[in-house]
Design a protein around this motif. Sequence first.
Motif, PDB file in Angstrom:
ATOM      1  N   VAL A 393      32.066   4.835 -50.897  1.00 16.04           N
ATOM      2  CA  VAL A 393      32.322   3.489 -50.371  1.00 16.04           C
ATOM      3  C   VAL A 393      31.506   3.345 -49.092  1.00 16.04           C
ATOM      4  O   VAL A 393      31.529   4.221 -48.224  1.00 16.04           O
ATOM      5  CB  VAL A 393      33.821   3.267 -50.092  1.00 16.04           C
ATOM      6  N   THR A 394      30.785   2.253 -49.001  1.00 19.52           N
ATOM      7  CA  THR A 394      29.919   2.015 -47.843  1.00 19.52           C
ATOM      8  C   THR A 394      30.771   1.556 -46.649  1.00 19.52           C
ATOM      9  O   THR A 394      31.871   1.029 -46.845  1.00 19.52           O
ATOM     10  CB  THR A 394      28.850   0.960 -48.222  1.00 19.52           C
ATOM     11  N   PRO A 395      30.286   1.741 -45.417  1.00 19.70           N
ATOM     12  CA  PRO A 395      31.112   1.293 -44.281  1.00 19.70           C
ATOM     13  C   PRO A 395      31.226  -0.223 -44.235  1.00 19.70           C
ATOM     14  O   PRO A 395      30.218  -0.926 -44.298  1.00 19.70           O
ATOM     15  CB  PRO A 395      30.346   1.815 -43.062  1.00 19.70           C
ATOM     16  N   MET A 396      32.443  -0.692 -44.146  1.00 21.17           N
ATOM     17  CA  MET A 396      32.671  -2.139 -43.997  1.00 21.17           C
ATOM     18  C   MET A 396      33.798  -2.317 -42.994  1.00 21.17           C
ATOM     19  O   MET A 396      34.883  -1.745 -43.156  1.00 21.17           O
ATOM     20  CB  MET A 396      33.040  -2.765 -45.343  1.00 21.17           C
ATOM     21  N   LEU A 423      33.771   5.377 -43.050  1.00 24.71           N
ATOM     22  CA  LEU A 423      34.584   4.532 -42.169  1.00 24.71           C
ATOM     23  C   LEU A 423      33.660   3.812 -41.195  1.00 24.71           C
ATOM     24  O   LEU A 423      32.842   4.444 -40.511  1.00 24.71           O
ATOM     25  CB  LEU A 423      35.578   5.405 -41.405  1.00 24.71           C
ATOM     26  N   SER A 424      33.807   2.491 -41.146  1.00 20.91           N
ATOM     27  CA  SER A 424      32.990   1.701 -40.226  1.00 20.91           C
ATOM     28  C   SER A 424      33.413   1.949 -38.777  1.00 20.91           C
ATOM     29  O   SER A 424      34.588   2.211 -38.493  1.00 20.91           O
ATOM     30  CB  SER A 424      33.170   0.219 -40.553  1.00 20.91           C
ATOM     31  N   MET A 425      32.464   1.823 -37.860  1.00 19.46           N
ATOM     32  CA  MET A 425      32.817   1.891 -36.436  1.00 19.46           C
ATOM     33  C   MET A 425      33.769   0.754 -36.069  1.00 19.46           C
ATOM     34  O   MET A 425      34.554   0.876 -35.140  1.00 19.46           O
ATOM     35  CB  MET A 425      31.558   1.769 -35.583  1.00 19.46           C
ATOM     36  N   CYS A 471      24.479   6.595 -38.914  1.00 19.21           N
ATOM     37  CA  CYS A 471      24.051   5.719 -37.821  1.00 19.21           C
ATOM     38  C   CYS A 471      23.350   4.503 -38.415  1.00 19.21           C
ATOM     39  O   CYS A 471      22.331   4.635 -39.097  1.00 19.21           O
ATOM     40  CB  CYS A 471      23.104   6.479 -36.889  1.00 19.21           C
ATOM     41  N   THR A 472      23.930   3.335 -38.192  1.00 19.68           N
ATOM     42  CA  THR A 472      23.353   2.104 -38.754  1.00 19.68           C
ATOM     43  C   THR A 472      22.316   1.553 -37.783  1.00 19.68           C
ATOM     44  O   THR A 472      22.617   1.345 -36.595  1.00 19.68           O
ATOM     45  CB  THR A 472      24.465   1.074 -39.014  1.00 19.68           C
ATOM     46  N   VAL A 473      21.109   1.322 -38.304  1.00 24.65           N
ATOM     47  CA  VAL A 473      19.999   0.965 -37.407  1.00 24.65           C
ATOM     48  C   VAL A 473      19.395  -0.408 -37.717  1.00 24.65           C
ATOM     49  O   VAL A 473      18.360  -0.755 -37.148  1.00 24.65           O
ATOM     50  CB  VAL A 473      18.889   2.051 -37.496  1.00 24.65           C
ATOM     51  N   PHE A 607      21.667   4.819 -51.279  1.00 27.67           N
ATOM     52  CA  PHE A 607      21.350   3.399 -51.525  1.00 27.67           C
ATOM     53  C   PHE A 607      22.606   2.552 -51.394  1.00 27.67           C
ATOM     54  O   PHE A 607      23.674   2.929 -51.872  1.00 27.67           O
ATOM     55  CB  PHE A 607      20.804   3.247 -52.949  1.00 27.67           C
ATOM     56  N   ASP A 608      22.475   1.372 -50.783  1.00 25.57           N
ATOM     57  CA  ASP A 608      23.511   0.344 -50.933  1.00 25.57           C
ATOM     58  C   ASP A 608      22.873  -1.022 -50.918  1.00 25.57           C
ATOM     59  O   ASP A 608      21.690  -1.161 -50.616  1.00 25.57           O
ATOM     60  CB  ASP A 608      24.592   0.452 -49.834  1.00 25.57           C
ATOM     61  N   SER A 609      23.657  -2.002 -51.248  1.00 28.78           N
ATOM     62  CA  SER A 609      23.327  -3.434 -51.265  1.00 28.78           C
ATOM     63  C   SER A 609      23.141  -3.951 -52.681  1.00 28.78           C
ATOM     64  O   SER A 609      22.092  -3.758 -53.305  1.00 28.78           O
ATOM     65  CB  SER A 609      22.084  -3.767 -50.437  1.00 28.78           C
ATOM     66  N   VAL A 611      25.182  -3.325 -55.409  1.00 25.36           N
ATOM     67  CA  VAL A 611      25.651  -2.513 -56.541  1.00 25.36           C
ATOM     68  C   VAL A 611      26.920  -3.143 -57.127  1.00 25.36           C
ATOM     69  O   VAL A 611      27.920  -3.283 -56.425  1.00 25.36           O
ATOM     70  CB  VAL A 611      25.932  -1.064 -56.095  1.00 25.36           C
ATOM     71  N   ARG A 612      26.854  -3.526 -58.368  1.00 26.53           N
ATOM     72  CA  ARG A 612      27.986  -4.210 -58.985  1.00 26.53           C
ATOM     73  C   ARG A 612      28.432  -3.584 -60.298  1.00 26.53           C
ATOM     74  O   ARG A 612      29.367  -4.069 -60.926  1.00 26.53           O
ATOM     75  CB  ARG A 612      27.609  -5.689 -59.278  1.00 26.53           C
ATOM     76  N   SER A 613      27.750  -2.554 -60.761  1.00 28.69           N
ATOM     77  CA  SER A 613      28.121  -2.002 -62.068  1.00 28.69           C
ATOM     78  C   SER A 613      27.658  -0.561 -62.180  1.00 28.69           C
ATOM     79  O   SER A 613      26.792  -0.103 -61.432  1.00 28.69           O
ATOM     80  CB  SER A 613      27.465  -2.824 -63.183  1.00 28.69           C
ATOM     81  N   GLY A 631      29.869  -1.714 -51.868  1.00 33.82           N
ATOM     82  CA  GLY A 631      30.388  -2.554 -50.789  1.00 33.82           C
ATOM     83  C   GLY A 631      31.430  -3.557 -51.247  1.00 33.82           C
ATOM     84  O   GLY A 631      32.555  -3.198 -51.610  1.00 33.82           O
ATOM     85  N   ARG A 632      31.034  -4.812 -51.288  1.00 38.58           N
ATOM     86  CA  ARG A 632      32.003  -5.901 -51.464  1.00 38.58           C
ATOM     87  C   ARG A 632      32.955  -5.748 -52.653  1.00 38.58           C
ATOM     88  O   ARG A 632      34.139  -6.107 -52.518  1.00 38.58           O
ATOM     89  CB  ARG A 632      31.258  -7.237 -51.555  1.00 38.58           C
ATOM     90  N   PRO A 633      32.508  -5.252 -53.807  1.00 39.33           N
ATOM     91  CA  PRO A 633      33.485  -5.144 -54.910  1.00 39.33           C
ATOM     92  C   PRO A 633      34.738  -4.379 -54.504  1.00 39.33           C
ATOM     93  O   PRO A 633      35.847  -4.689 -54.968  1.00 39.33           O
ATOM     94  CB  PRO A 633      32.699  -4.397 -55.999  1.00 39.33           C
TER      95      PRO A 633
END
Length: 682
Positions: A393-396, A423-425, A471-473, A607-609, A611-613, A631-633
Amino acid sequence: MNDLRMGIGVHSPITALLAEEAGADVLWLGSLEMSTSRGVPDQEVLEPQEIAGIIRSVRAVTSLPIYVDADTGRGSDDLAVLATKLYEEAGADAICVEDNLFPKRNSLDDRFGGRKLLDPEAFAGRISAMVAARSSLKVVARTEALVAGHGADAAVERLHRYADAGADALFAQANRASAGQLLPVVEKIAPLRPMVLAPTVLPDTDAEAFAAYGPVTVLFANVIMRSLVAGTSRVLREVMSSRRLTSVSSELAGVERLFELTERSLVAGHGSGGGTRASDGQVSDGPSPAGQGPDAGPAAGEARGSAATASEEAAPLTEAVVDGPTDRERARALMAEAAFDYCAGGAGDESGMRRNVERLDAITLTPRVLRDVSRRSTATELFGRRLAAPVLVTPMGLQALCHPDAEVATAAAADSLGLGFTLSMFSSRPVEEVAPAAPGLWQQIYLLREREVSWSMLRRAEEAGAGAVVCTVDVPVVGRRSRDARNGFSRFDAAAPAVVRDPSFLGLLQHRRKRTPALTASDLLSELFPDPAVSWDDLASLRSRTRLPLVVKGILHPADAVRAVDAGADAIQVSTHGGRQSDRHVASADALPAVVSAVGDRVPVLFDSGVRSGAHIASLLSLGASAVLVGRPVLWGLASGGREGAAKVLAALLTELDHTMALLGAASVTEVGRPTGSGEQS
Ligand SMILES: Cc1cc2nc3c(=O)[nH]c(=O)nc-3n(C[C@H](O)[C@H](O)[C@H](O)COP(=O)(O)O)c2cc1C
């Protein structure tokens, strides 16, 4: 075939669309719903022509079976026959007629005693006349014997007679006083014909209980109208007293939801213009009395199959699998509009957000055959830890906007499936609360203007047993998100993240308040984040402060990937931040191959952004990604059903990944081949 069909009482196209979306098998145009929606009492005030108009308008938007309530047939065999013809021509699948006297009184209307019924022989004659007049429309015979106080035996006797007269389905109605007699009647009539029931007076009975006796369509006859009246009057009272929308906004659907609902009727497979109608597989195809009715036409399975195929073809596969109307729309309905928009929205015109998904959809894969894929494993390893699949799971941030359990729920969902969690900051819950739900979780950080706060978060994550730091850049400045601007949404005001309770942050806040006493935590956070001055030196500084594996998130250019790895990154996360930063950025899927070429032999490329399936995940593995972040799903699953909802979304992805692997001839994730045109696959 399951013997239970669930019907929802509707009165208009929009209520039909809502019922269909909720999963109804059958639409019931009941007289209480229809007459109440027109503001008249339920006493056969509506003319058959008007009802035929309602049927047509509903038929235009849905292919579900429509059962229509003809009450007593306006007390006349001729008018009952007229209704039969009109309703069939308008697109109904079944007509229901009852043995009340005209004008009928609603069976739940207990205000007057002494209900009289039509003589059963006379009513049997009416049924025969309707059966003779119809072409394929099914006739449902309803008795009000229980409501009139005649008892269970009389009800059963009447229904026997109506079955003999040619009724295709039998309907016993009860009121509050006779509710206890309904099941004994059901037991006796079940062997005769499929049943139709509207057990409003048995609110605690699971509809399955009726199906134990035989095929039954259970109608939740007046739920829509009752919830509409209760909900609308509450909202209107509040609006009139507060003279603004603020306090009711969480109870209002976003206007986009209205657009989407109504645009669905344009999709192939919906409504009369859209091809094959669905069948309920029961009353419409039930055992027709010998010699008394035409064949039911196409088999239920065929009709249902073709309707489903038509709409599946119209909807992109990826929508149908995970991020489809179900979870996303449920989330939209459950969340405050502005919060949903914050999660769902992207930067600018949102074309970058959409492009992420479109470019993933465009990847095709060439399968290999005869490779014995009977034993498959999606398992992989990352930073020495085994994952059930290359999925995290991506940070959100701010997940409390979706559900009160927030990151504790999504972390537990991922962990329960053996997947990773970041875990998101700006998480709603602190790492100390979330880490036990997903031991070894990854902590994402931003380099804030006051670096000490970032280092404090890093230390706390290390102490909580984090397995990596991300680290998100890609946020030198925050993207311009038009939905948030339109909604006046201020994320830190709407849901303060847990970082405002970090000791280093609190110390800074105290210090700053000496100069600016009114400074809020949200003000300070907005001052600290983002910092457009962050540079490669800061990344080096972070590297020197931790022994945790370092993931650099938000890389799209191969030269940046090389530089990050040279600076000590242990993995690169290719990402457009889900299209939330810019609508002009290259799609993540298009950026991935060059990054893999540049650093894929040195470090894992994540990779992210978009991904739906599971098919997307397989596509990304084929392009060289080591793991994929979702992410969002996950947020839609969280909003819809907390931990279980999030787990359902992730489990669906895994199932589809496994299935796609089998189709590609890959028994393990490393065997997933290259896409068409990209060279020979292994
Ligand atoms: C509501 C929301 C909050 C986010 N918060 C963060 C965050 O705090 N840190 C971060 O690095 N990325 C954040 N992201 C970006 C995600 O990590 C990821 O890049 C993006 O959601 C992937 O796109 P997808 O949602 O279309 O799969 C957030 C995304 C969303 C939707």
